[in-house]
Write an enzyme that holds these catalytic residues in place. Structure first.
Site, PDB file in Angstrom:
ATOM      1  N   CYS A  67      14.605  -8.587 -40.178  1.00  0.00           N
ATOM      2  CA  CYS A  67      15.957  -8.695 -39.610  1.00  0.00           C
ATOM      3  C   CYS A  67      16.981  -7.798 -40.291  1.00  0.00           C
ATOM      4  CB  CYS A  67      16.422 -10.146 -39.676  1.00  0.00           C
ATOM      5  SG  CYS A  67      15.384 -11.237 -38.700  1.00  0.00           S
TER       6      CYS A  67
HETATM    7  N1  LIG Z   1      10.715 -13.610 -38.296  1.00  0.00           N
HETATM    8  C1  LIG Z   1      11.931 -14.056 -38.412  1.00  0.00           C
HETATM    9  O1  LIG Z   1      12.260 -14.709 -39.375  1.00  0.00           O
HETATM   10  C2  LIG Z   1      12.985 -13.804 -37.342  1.00  0.00           C
HETATM   11  C3  LIG Z   1      14.211 -14.451 -37.449  1.00  0.00           C
HETATM   12  C4  LIG Z   1      15.167 -14.261 -36.464  1.00  0.00           C
HETATM   13  C5  LIG Z   1      14.887 -13.409 -35.399  1.00  0.00           C
HETATM   14  N2  LIG Z   1      13.687 -12.773 -35.311  1.00  0.00           N
HETATM   15  C6  LIG Z   1      13.428 -11.920 -34.143  1.00  0.00           C
HETATM   16  O2  LIG Z   1      12.476 -12.552 -33.310  1.00  0.00           O
HETATM   17  C7  LIG Z   1      11.662 -11.576 -32.662  1.00  0.00           C
HETATM   18  C8  LIG Z   1      10.190 -11.856 -32.954  1.00  0.00           C
HETATM   19  O3  LIG Z   1       9.987 -11.741 -34.353  1.00  0.00           O
HETATM   20  P1  LIG Z   1       8.691 -12.305 -35.061  1.00  0.00           P
HETATM   21  O4  LIG Z   1       9.012 -12.300 -36.512  1.00  0.00           O
HETATM   22  O5  LIG Z   1       8.232 -13.569 -34.439  1.00  0.00           O
HETATM   23  O6  LIG Z   1       7.641 -11.139 -34.709  1.00  0.00           O
HETATM   24  P2  LIG Z   1       6.046 -11.196 -34.888  1.00  0.00           P
HETATM   25  O7  LIG Z   1       5.611  -9.790 -34.996  1.00  0.00           O
HETATM   26  O8  LIG Z   1       5.678 -12.165 -35.951  1.00  0.00           O
HETATM   27  O9  LIG Z   1       5.531 -11.820 -33.527  1.00  0.00           O
HETATM   28  C9  LIG Z   1       5.666 -11.183 -32.316  1.00  0.00           C
HETATM   29  C10 LIG Z   1       4.456 -11.525 -31.472  1.00  0.00           C
HETATM   30  O10 LIG Z   1       4.642 -10.949 -30.183  1.00  0.00           O
HETATM   31  C11 LIG Z   1       3.377 -10.496 -29.713  1.00  0.00           C
HETATM   32  N3  LIG Z   1       3.580  -9.529 -28.642  1.00  0.00           N
HETATM   33  C12 LIG Z   1       3.993  -8.253 -28.718  1.00  0.00           C
HETATM   34  N4  LIG Z   1       4.074  -7.721 -27.484  1.00  0.00           N
HETATM   35  C13 LIG Z   1       3.722  -8.680 -26.622  1.00  0.00           C
HETATM   36  C14 LIG Z   1       3.581  -8.746 -25.208  1.00  0.00           C
HETATM   37  N5  LIG Z   1       3.842  -7.693 -24.435  1.00  0.00           N
HETATM   38  N6  LIG Z   1       3.179  -9.905 -24.650  1.00  0.00           N
HETATM   39  C15 LIG Z   1       2.892 -10.991 -25.436  1.00  0.00           C
HETATM   40  N7  LIG Z   1       2.999 -10.977 -26.760  1.00  0.00           N
HETATM   41  C16 LIG Z   1       3.403  -9.848 -27.351  1.00  0.00           C
HETATM   42  C17 LIG Z   1       2.726  -9.939 -30.953  1.00  0.00           C
HETATM   43  O11 LIG Z   1       1.332  -9.854 -30.811  1.00  0.00           O
HETATM   44  C18 LIG Z   1       3.152 -10.960 -32.015  1.00  0.00           C
HETATM   45  O12 LIG Z   1       2.215 -12.005 -32.135  1.00  0.00           O
HETATM   46  C19 LIG Z   1      12.147 -10.217 -33.182  1.00  0.00           C
HETATM   47  O13 LIG Z   1      13.100  -9.711 -32.294  1.00  0.00           O
HETATM   48  C20 LIG Z   1      12.818 -10.583 -34.486  1.00  0.00           C
HETATM   49  O14 LIG Z   1      13.840  -9.660 -34.827  1.00  0.00           O
HETATM   50  C21 LIG Z   1      12.722 -12.953 -36.270  1.00  0.00           C
END
Ligand SMILES: NC(=O)c1ccc[n+]([C@@H]2O[C@H](COP(=O)([O-])OP(=O)(O)OC[C@H]3O[C@@H](n4cnc5c(N)ncnc54)[C@H](O)[C@@H]3O)[C@@H](O)[C@H]2O)c1
Length: 452
Positions: A290
């Site tokens: 983030c």
């Molecule tokens: N991790 C955090 O603490 C956090 C906190 C706040 C916001 N966010 C936001 O949340 C969002 C997700 O982050 P995350 O940490 O969960 O990411 P991540 O990489 O852990 O998970 C994302 C998942 O999406 C899947 N994916 C990608 N393309 C896809 C598709 N076309 N169809 C289905 N699945 C698909 C990936 O395989 C992966 O498992 C991002 O925008 C991030 O900025 C994350």
């Protein structure tokens, strides 16, 4: 959203809202990562029928086998959810059966430091052929203001098979679209998830009301804003606020070191002020998905409006320099002991981007390891969460975890991530030199410690 009872009773919208409130709605969550999987379990715990969608077939297989790939989510939680109906799949055809679809896919930067919305685009393109009338679709991925309206809505409208439009008023027929940012703080259990208020902005008042009904089953407080863009901007404001304040203390730390003042003592004193001050702490550089990334989503978008986001750029500059500052401090500490960094044996403690998480993304440790190697140091690492580290920031590191013994053999032990399971007193006792970038050794008095 201003009104809460504007959906006409008896309408199809009212029926959908009722399904949300009574937990009869089927929820599809796309992206079973750090955000999507815990969210799926939360909805499941509220007795919703939940399906997780992910293109990563290995993750789907792990979930199907009742296992977990996120340390803080136990396999027992997955198995319990499965027994209650949770399932995972890579097949998007099931989207048609969902009442609500929540998108939690990655939003990284590309190599030019520009937003990479390919995951969001690809997801929406993949689900568009399966969406149907009277479904709620919510984007949760962090992104710049305008993404929901400018990217998600056009793809949904042009890609669905029924000529459906996104609703703009109450009781319109069509797709209900909203944005609601994820606000989790990984590794921090001090605030229960349901106590973190949920911000929601809909493309229509009806979409906002539906999303509020759905999230209201989990979160104690839903905070409606008038548009998806306002909700998108809210998330960026929160992260930019952190990024700028961390840069401020990182800069002041360097000044304090020159002046012989302990920045941590100063922060602790300042935080006794009951108003107008929030404590932020310096460190070896920004990490995680983030704070190092999201602000640049806004600076990129700002250019479209002939606007330069100078605070973001300055904060980025200060924070990005921090791993280089750490290297200078390690070199200086070795120099004081008549040693060179070139050829020194260095143990890096912690590769996760922050304490007690199993997440490597954008970790400053990776940059520090790469820089140490470039300077000719022989680098090893220890991290209870990572048996191996493959790719670094810029090149493959291909390292394996080194056990935490024989510390005296290293010319320097560098604390980059202050995992709580480390015994810092024992580390200081055994090591020749400890460079502490996190104030993890506070309260320990030793000539071996260099705090930076
Ligand atoms: N991790 C955090 O603490 C956090 C906190 C706040 C916001 N966010 C936001 O949340 C969002 C997700 O982050 P995350 O940490 O969960 O990411 P991540 O990489 O852990 O998970 C994302 C998942 O999406 C899947 N994916 C990608 N393309 C896809 C598709 N076309 N169809 C289905 N699945 C698909 C990936 O395989 C992966 O498992 C991002 O925008 C991030 O900025 C994350």
């Amino acid at each position: 959203m201003t009104k809460t009872t504007a959906i006409s009773t008896g309408s199809r919208l009212a029926q959908l809202k009722h399904k949300m409130e009574t937990r009869e709605a089927r929820i599809g969550i796309i992206g079973m990562g750090y955000v999507g999987l815990p969210l799926a379990l939360l909805f499941r715990a509220e007795r919703f029928r939940v399906t997780g969608f992910d293109i990563a077939t290995d993750k789907v297989a792990t979930l199907k086998a009742g296992s977990s790939y996120i340390v803080r989510i136990l396999p027992e939680s997955i198995q319990e959810a499965q027994r209650a109906g949770f399932s995972a799949t890579s097949d998007y055809s099931g989207i048609a059966e969902m009442d609500a679809i929540i998108i939690c896919v990655p939003t990284p930067l590309n190599e030019h430091h520009e937003p990479d919305l390919s995951y969001v685009r690809q997801t929406v393109e993949s689900i568009a052929p399966f969406v149907r009338e009277n479904q709620l679709i919510v984007l949760e991925s962090t992104t710049y203001p305008g993404t929901t309206e400018e990217i998600v809505v056009p793809i949904l409208e042009s890609g669905n098979r029924h000529g459906l439009k996104v609703t703009r008023g109450f009781d319109d027929a069509g797709l209900h679209v909203a944005f609601s940012p994820e606000r989790e703080n990984p590794g921090d259990d001090s605030v229960a998830r349901h106590e973190i208020p949920k911000v929601v902005g809909g493309c229509s008042p009806a979409a906002a009301e539906l999303a509020a009904s759905m999230y209201g089953t989990i979160f104690r407080r839903v905070v409606p804003v008038t548009s998806p863009a306002a909700a998108e901007m809210t998330k960026l404001l929160e992260n930019i606020y952190r990024c700028v304040n961390i840069a401020l203390v990182n800069e002041l730390k360097q000044l304090c070191m020159r002046m012989g003042i302990d920045i941590y003592e100063v922060i602790e004193a300042a935080r006794t002020k009951p108003f107008g001050f929030q404590a932020f702490y310096p460190g070896p550089g920004l990490g995680g998905h983030c704070i190092p990334i999201d602000p640049f989503y806004l600076s990129w978008k700002a250019r479209e409006f002939d606007f330069r986001t100078r605070f973001i750029e300055l904060a980025g500059e200060v924070n990005m320099r921090m791993p280089y500052f750490v290297i200078e401090q390690i070199a200086a500490a070795l120099n004081n002991r008549a040693k060179a960094l070139n050829g020194a044996k260095v143990l890096v403690l912690g590769v996760a981007y922050k304490r007690d998480v199993d997440d490597l993304r954008e970790s400053p440790s990776l940059t520090i390891i790469e820089l140490l190697r470039e300077k000719g140091a022989q680098v090893a690492y220890n991290d209870p969460y990572f048996p191996t580290v493959g790719q670094g920031r810029h090149y493959a590191l291909n390292m394996t975890n080194t056990p935490l013994n024989g510390l005296a053999q290293y010319d320097a032990v560098v604390i980059v991530t202050d995992h709580s399971e480390y015994d810092y007193r024992a580390i200081v006792e055994q090591a020749q030199l400890v460079v502490d970038t996190r104030n993890a050794t506070r309260g320990i008095d030793s000539q071996k410690i260099v705090r930076c």
